[in-house]
Enzyme design. Structure first.
Site, PDB file in Angstrom:
ATOM      1  CE  LYS A  22      -2.477   9.031   7.209  1.00 33.89           C
ATOM      2  NZ  LYS A  22      -2.044   8.390   5.952  1.00 33.89           N
ATOM      3  CG  ASN A  23      -4.547   5.354   5.702  1.00 32.84           C
ATOM      4  OD1 ASN A  23      -3.992   6.425   5.476  1.00 32.84           O
ATOM      5  ND2 ASN A  23      -3.898   4.296   6.166  1.00 32.84           N
ATOM      6  NE  ARG A  93       4.205   4.686  -1.120  1.00 35.56           N
ATOM      7  CZ  ARG A  93       4.546   4.214  -2.300  1.00 35.56           C
ATOM      8  NH1 ARG A  93       5.659   4.583  -2.851  1.00 35.56           N
ATOM      9  NH2 ARG A  93       3.766   3.346  -2.928  1.00 35.56           N
ATOM     10  NE  ARG A 122       4.262   2.267   1.567  1.00 32.86           N
ATOM     11  CZ  ARG A 122       3.585   3.086   2.363  1.00 32.86           C
ATOM     12  NH1 ARG A 122       4.200   4.021   3.026  1.00 32.86           N
ATOM     13  NH2 ARG A 122       2.286   2.958   2.491  1.00 32.86           N
ATOM     14  N   PRO A 123       6.668  -0.075  -4.185  1.00 31.00           N
ATOM     15  CG  PRO A 123       6.863  -2.177  -5.159  1.00 31.00           C
ATOM     16  CD  PRO A 123       7.033  -1.451  -3.851  1.00 31.00           C
ATOM     17  CB  ILE A 124       2.887   2.323  -7.947  1.00 34.83           C
ATOM     18  CG1 ILE A 124       3.883   2.958  -8.938  1.00 34.83           C
ATOM     19  CG2 ILE A 124       2.769   3.142  -6.693  1.00 34.83           C
ATOM     20  CD1 ILE A 124       3.326   4.194  -9.615  1.00 34.83           C
ATOM     21  CG  ASP A 125       4.928  -3.758  -8.932  1.00 34.15           C
ATOM     22  OD1 ASP A 125       4.777  -3.148  -7.849  1.00 34.15           O
ATOM     23  OD2 ASP A 125       5.049  -4.992  -8.988  1.00 34.15           O
ATOM     24  CG  LEU A 126       1.197  -5.248  -7.420  1.00 35.34           C
ATOM     25  CD1 LEU A 126       0.856  -5.637  -5.985  1.00 35.34           C
ATOM     26  CD2 LEU A 126       1.223  -6.492  -8.308  1.00 35.34           C
ATOM     27  CG  LEU A 330       1.631  -6.213   5.582  1.00 34.47           C
ATOM     28  CD1 LEU A 330       0.450  -5.299   5.767  1.00 34.47           C
ATOM     29  CD2 LEU A 330       1.385  -7.091   4.369  1.00 34.47           C
TER      30      LEU A 330
END
Ligand code: UD1
Length: 422
Positions: A22-23, A93, A122-126, A330
């Protein structure tokens, strides 16, 4: 809504085959946005997350044609909208994986912010700061990331403060069509990232450092790719979960169509618990242990022990003979399965990101699935619990495990899918 009814105490035997990852499939589906040719994707897992991303692409206008549940053709030349709306992104996500490719091909896009989820913020800042460094203008408005790069993205030096899998994948795809060279320092090295790089390089994008934590991608300055066929690698987390099913029931089972070299950390930990293995080509057989020994686990990035296998190993630790310690490094909230395992009689103490588990017998009861991998841990625990366990809210499992109950039944487990109210 469906639930699983499992009668514990059965030994397992026989073999089952592992589905496509899946990933790995999710970024490869997003990659089709960079192709001017119709892309055929083979060995897709038949799971809800894949259907969600396909729906997202269809909503953007892409033509998607399924030949069978495991392969489809995607033609992204028909895309007429670059807005990934909240109703889809909130379901998964990983929808954020369309951000880099849409921006790189069309010079603008709007993608809903994924929001929180069961396993932490679980941010997406990066992802966003890397795209800004590549020349994108990014604004957050009304819950959407609004990104534009009117004159195209430009190569940049990007150093990730934290290793991020989908962040690395997003930037690799964006960099493929950018002008000039992009260097990613502290890149993720997961097999899912490696296959994405290998496919890009097969179809004409020069990438140096594949499989290492420093990638150099030579962008094609908006020239679209001609990707025709992609084959999805086997799912290492599904494979690891079935090895854990063999382990927790102390049975001999074989998994086929898997990639043993992606499972080294998982196999090493199962060996530490007393299990042994026969590995031949794409087949792995787990052999019973004399005694299931306790272990210590620290989750970390690949090639270390995967956070996506932490919950399943905790289920085994619940019945091991002694005290195990699991340190989840993590994600800050990835112990949702603990309260459900406690309902099954487990002895687990939580202290921040560290769980201490004292092995004992488990009791069947009603439990609730909370996130994808936590749910599979409950199914594993149910395989050895006394009497019957009912696992509710299994839509979490359906996101990432293809025909879980069918595969476990083939191994001899007493498991059935029923409708609530049955
Ligand atoms: C991917 C996997 C998921 C797996 C995870 C870690 C997919 C679709 N999902 O998720 O199954 O559990 O890797 O192996 O492949 N972070 C930030 N800022 C960011 C991005 C990440 O702080 O912009 C943090 C996260 O909160 C987390 C850590 O970095 O603590 C790793 O997350 P990341 O690798 O990005 O996870 P995903 O790619 O979402």
């Amino acid at each position: 809504m469906d639930y699983l009814k499992i009668k514990g105490g059965q030994k397992l035997s026989g073999s089952i085959s592992i589905s496509g990852s899946k990933n790995a499939a999710l970024p490869l589906i997003a990659l089709s946005i960079l192709s001017k040719k119709m892309v055929e994707i083979l060995n897709l897992p038949d799971v809800v997350d894949i259907k969600t991303l396909i729906k997202l692409l269809s909503n953007l206008g892409a033509n998607v044609d399924f030949k069978d549940p495991h392969s489809c053709f995607i033609d992204t030349n028909f895309i007429n909208s670059t807005k990934a709306t909240y109703d889809i992104v909130r379901k998964m996500r990983a929808s954020i994986l369309v951000l880099g490719p849409l921006l790189a091909r069309f010079g603008h896009c709007e993608v809903s912010l994924p929001g929180g989820c069961a396993i932490g913020a679980r941010p997406i800042d990066l992802h966003l700061s890397a795209l800004e460094k590549m020349g994108a203008d990014i604004k957050i408005k009304d819950g959407y990331v609004i990104a534009s790069a009117k004159n195209g993205l430009v190569g940049a030096n990007i150093s990730f403060d934290k290793i991020t899998v989908t962040g690395t994948e997003n930037i690799i795809m964006a960099a493929a069509l950018a002008k000039g060279k992009t260097t990613i320092i502290n890149a993720a090295k997961e097999p899912e990232v490696v296959i994405l790089c290998e496919i890009l390089s097969k179809f004409g994008v020069k990438i140096e450092g594949i499989g290492t934590d420093e990638l150099v991608i030579f962008g094609r300055d908006k020239e679209l790719l001609e990707i025709d066929k992609i084959y999805v690698i086997p799912d290492r987390i599904e494979a690891g979960t079935y090895l854990c099913a063999g382990a927790i029931t102390n049975s001999k089972i074989t998994i086929t169509k898997c990639e043993p070299k992606h499972l080294k950390a998982v196999i090493a930990k199962l060996e530490d618990m007393g299990f042994s293995f026969e590995i031949k080509g794409d087949k792995i057989t787990i052999l019973p242990a004399k005694q299931i020994k306790p272990i210590e686990i620290v989750t970390t990035e690949y090639p270390g022990f995967p956070t996506d296998m932490q919950a399943q190993f905790m289920a085994i630790c619940c019945i091991a003979s002694g005290v195990s310690v699991i340190d989840e490094r993590l994600f800050e909230n990835r112990f949702m399965h603990v309260s459900e395992l406690l309902r099954m009689g487990a002895d687990i103490k939580l202290n921040g990101h560290i769980a201490t588990i004292n092995g004992k017998n488990l009791e069947g009861t009603d439990v609730m699935a909370t996130d994808l991998r936590a749910s599979s841990a409950l199914v594993l625990a149910a395989l050895v619990a006394n009497e019957v366990t009912k696992v509710h809210r299994i839509y979490h499992l359906d996101r990432g495990y293809e025909n879980l109950e069918g595969k476990l039944s083939n191994l001899g487990a007493k498991i059935e899918r029923l409708k609530e109210n049955d």
